[in-house]
Scaffold this motif. Structure first.
Motif, PDB file in Angstrom:
ATOM      1  N   SER A  21       4.263   7.732  10.367  1.00  0.00           N
ATOM      2  CA  SER A  21       2.915   7.264  10.054  1.00  0.00           C
ATOM      3  C   SER A  21       2.915   6.359   8.824  1.00  0.00           C
ATOM      4  CB  SER A  21       1.979   8.457   9.828  1.00  0.00           C
ATOM      5  OG  SER A  21       0.724   8.025   9.374  1.00  0.00           O
ATOM      6  N   LEU A  22       3.569   6.801   7.766  1.00  0.00           N
ATOM      7  CA  LEU A  22       3.603   6.011   6.533  1.00  0.00           C
ATOM      8  C   LEU A  22       4.376   4.707   6.720  1.00  0.00           C
ATOM      9  CD1 LEU A  22       4.145   8.989   4.107  1.00  0.00           C
ATOM     10  CD2 LEU A  22       2.162   7.459   4.105  1.00  0.00           C
ATOM     11  N   GLY A  23       5.530   4.780   7.351  1.00  0.00           N
ATOM     12  CA  GLY A  23       6.337   3.576   7.557  1.00  0.00           C
ATOM     13  C   GLY A  23       5.648   2.559   8.456  1.00  0.00           C
ATOM     14  N   LEU A  24       5.093   3.024   9.561  1.00  0.00           N
ATOM     15  CA  LEU A  24       4.410   2.106  10.477  1.00  0.00           C
ATOM     16  C   LEU A  24       3.122   1.556   9.874  1.00  0.00           C
ATOM     17  CD1 LEU A  24       5.030   4.011  13.829  1.00  0.00           C
ATOM     18  CD2 LEU A  24       6.091   1.857  13.071  1.00  0.00           C
ATOM     19  N   SER A  25       2.448   2.360   9.072  1.00  0.00           N
ATOM     20  CA  SER A  25       1.265   1.856   8.365  1.00  0.00           C
ATOM     21  C   SER A  25       1.667   0.756   7.386  1.00  0.00           C
ATOM     22  CB  SER A  25       0.551   2.995   7.623  1.00  0.00           C
ATOM     23  OG  SER A  25      -0.014   3.907   8.531  1.00  0.00           O
ATOM     24  N   GLY A  26       2.827   0.913   6.743  1.00  0.00           N
ATOM     25  CA  GLY A  26       3.322  -0.137   5.859  1.00  0.00           C
ATOM     26  C   GLY A  26       3.590  -1.429   6.617  1.00  0.00           C
ATOM     27  N   LEU A 106      -3.030  -6.863   0.544  1.00  0.00           N
ATOM     28  CA  LEU A 106      -2.701  -6.103   1.758  1.00  0.00           C
ATOM     29  C   LEU A 106      -1.193  -6.053   1.995  1.00  0.00           C
ATOM     30  CD1 LEU A 106      -5.511  -7.109   4.278  1.00  0.00           C
ATOM     31  CD2 LEU A 106      -5.231  -4.968   3.024  1.00  0.00           C
ATOM     32  N   ALA A 107      -0.526  -7.184   1.874  1.00  0.00           N
ATOM     33  CA  ALA A 107       0.928  -7.194   2.062  1.00  0.00           C
ATOM     34  C   ALA A 107       1.617  -6.356   0.992  1.00  0.00           C
ATOM     35  CB  ALA A 107       1.450  -8.629   2.040  1.00  0.00           C
ATOM     36  N   GLY A 108       1.110  -6.399  -0.226  1.00  0.00           N
ATOM     37  CA  GLY A 108       1.697  -5.614  -1.314  1.00  0.00           C
ATOM     38  C   GLY A 108       1.527  -4.117  -1.130  1.00  0.00           C
ATOM     39  N   LEU A 109       0.497  -3.723  -0.380  1.00  0.00           N
ATOM     40  CA  LEU A 109       0.305  -2.294  -0.110  1.00  0.00           C
ATOM     41  C   LEU A 109       1.407  -1.715   0.773  1.00  0.00           C
ATOM     42  CD1 LEU A 109      -3.560  -2.063   0.366  1.00  0.00           C
ATOM     43  CD2 LEU A 109      -2.188  -1.060  -1.474  1.00  0.00           C
ATOM     44  N   ALA A 110       2.157  -2.579   1.429  1.00  0.00           N
ATOM     45  CA  ALA A 110       3.267  -2.098   2.253  1.00  0.00           C
ATOM     46  C   ALA A 110       4.296  -1.367   1.392  1.00  0.00           C
ATOM     47  CB  ALA A 110       3.920  -3.257   3.002  1.00  0.00           C
ATOM     48  N   VAL A 111       4.497  -1.829   0.183  1.00  0.00           N
ATOM     49  CA  VAL A 111       5.520  -1.234  -0.698  1.00  0.00           C
ATOM     50  C   VAL A 111       5.234   0.249  -0.967  1.00  0.00           C
ATOM     51  CG1 VAL A 111       6.597  -1.341  -2.978  1.00  0.00           C
ATOM     52  CG2 VAL A 111       6.149  -3.446  -1.699  1.00  0.00           C
ATOM     53  N   PRO A 112       4.017   0.625  -1.409  1.00  0.00           N
ATOM     54  CA  PRO A 112       3.771   2.057  -1.612  1.00  0.00           C
ATOM     55  C   PRO A 112       3.889   2.866  -0.323  1.00  0.00           C
ATOM     56  CG  PRO A 112       1.973   0.768  -2.568  1.00  0.00           C
ATOM     57  CD  PRO A 112       2.899  -0.184  -1.896  1.00  0.00           C
ATOM     58  N   PHE A 113       3.492   2.270   0.806  1.00  0.00           N
ATOM     59  CA  PHE A 113       3.644   2.984   2.079  1.00  0.00           C
ATOM     60  C   PHE A 113       5.119   3.254   2.370  1.00  0.00           C
ATOM     61  CE2 PHE A 113      -0.727   1.735   3.119  1.00  0.00           C
ATOM     62  CZ  PHE A 113      -1.175   2.890   3.740  1.00  0.00           C
ATOM     63  N   PHE A 114       5.966   2.256   2.154  1.00  0.00           N
ATOM     64  CA  PHE A 114       7.397   2.433   2.405  1.00  0.00           C
ATOM     65  C   PHE A 114       8.010   3.451   1.439  1.00  0.00           C
ATOM     66  CE2 PHE A 114       7.381  -2.152   4.104  1.00  0.00           C
ATOM     67  CZ  PHE A 114       7.055  -1.717   5.380  1.00  0.00           C
ATOM     68  N   VAL A 115       7.612   3.397   0.188  1.00  0.00           N
ATOM     69  CA  VAL A 115       8.120   4.354  -0.806  1.00  0.00           C
ATOM     70  C   VAL A 115       7.706   5.773  -0.417  1.00  0.00           C
ATOM     71  CG1 VAL A 115       7.902   5.115  -3.217  1.00  0.00           C
ATOM     72  CG2 VAL A 115       8.260   2.693  -2.690  1.00  0.00           C
ATOM     73  N   MET A 116       6.452   5.940  -0.038  1.00  0.00           N
ATOM     74  CA  MET A 116       5.972   7.272   0.344  1.00  0.00           C
ATOM     75  C   MET A 116       6.616   7.748   1.643  1.00  0.00           C
ATOM     76  SD  MET A 116       4.291   8.147  -2.195  1.00  0.00           S
ATOM     77  CE  MET A 116       3.708   9.707  -1.600  1.00  0.00           C
ATOM     78  N   SER A 117       6.956   6.820   2.518  1.00  0.00           N
ATOM     79  CA  SER A 117       7.647   7.183   3.747  1.00  0.00           C
ATOM     80  C   SER A 117       9.014   7.791   3.439  1.00  0.00           C
ATOM     81  CB  SER A 117       7.794   5.945   4.635  1.00  0.00           C
ATOM     82  OG  SER A 117       8.488   6.238   5.811  1.00  0.00           O
ATOM     83  N   VAL A 118       9.754   7.148   2.541  1.00  0.00           N
ATOM     84  CA  VAL A 118      11.061   7.672   2.133  1.00  0.00           C
ATOM     85  C   VAL A 118      10.896   9.008   1.413  1.00  0.00           C
ATOM     86  CG1 VAL A 118      13.054   7.242   0.618  1.00  0.00           C
ATOM     87  CG2 VAL A 118      12.142   5.397   2.052  1.00  0.00           C
ATOM     88  N   LEU A 119       9.895   9.092   0.557  1.00  0.00           N
ATOM     89  CA  LEU A 119       9.634  10.338  -0.163  1.00  0.00           C
ATOM     90  C   LEU A 119       9.286  11.470   0.802  1.00  0.00           C
ATOM     91  CD1 LEU A 119       9.440  11.535  -3.025  1.00  0.00           C
ATOM     92  CD2 LEU A 119       7.006  10.952  -2.982  1.00  0.00           C
TER      93      LEU A 119
END
Length: 148
Positions: A21-26, A106-119
């Protein structure tokens, strides 16, 4: 997405579903930020809605499993932090959007989504998928229903 997400939690487990969910949302945030045409922006919006909709049920089951004695407090804190974010982030975004632009935000919000996905992948414990769990004798229930 509540129902499909609940079924997927049972089949895949919270760890996989939260991470997905987090990765695909990113990725959908990247699609929104770099959309060259309205059709692509529309697809990015739909993708974000679908993929972020997978998050809630799996978050809830993780909280319930992790904080069994204090699940109410865990849910309360989680929802309160979400409410604070809903109250403050739009104001911050409004202040920044004139300088940076909505596409970059919006594009920059991908970074926190990817970080949270790994976390999420590293923190949420793996639980056995439905097929790996001991049988709950469903086949016996089906046989009894067929006889009636």
């Amino acid at each position: 997405m509540q129902f499909p997400a609940g079924v997927l939690v049972n089949r895949l487990g919270e760890r996989r579903l939260l991470t997905a969910s987090l990765g695909l949302s990113g990725f959908s945030m990247l699609l929104l930020g770099f959309a060259p045409a309205f059709g692509v922006f529309f697809l990015g919006s739909a993708a974000y809605g679908l993929t972020s909709g997978l998050y809630g049920p799996s978050r809830g089951t993780v909280l319930s499993r992790t904080f069994t004695r204090n699940a109410g407090a865990a849910f309360g804190i989680t929802l309160a932090i979400g409410s604070l974010g809903s109250a403050f982030l739009p104001n911050i975004a409004a202040a920044v959007v004139t300088d940076v632009g909505w596409r970059a935000i919006l594009a920059g919000l991908a970074v926190p989504f990817f970080v949270m996905s790994v976390l999420a992948w590293n923190v949420v414990p793996e639980r056995p998928a439905e097929n790996d769990r001991p049988s709950d004798d469903r086949s016996g229930h089906r046989r009894r229903l067929r006889r009636r």
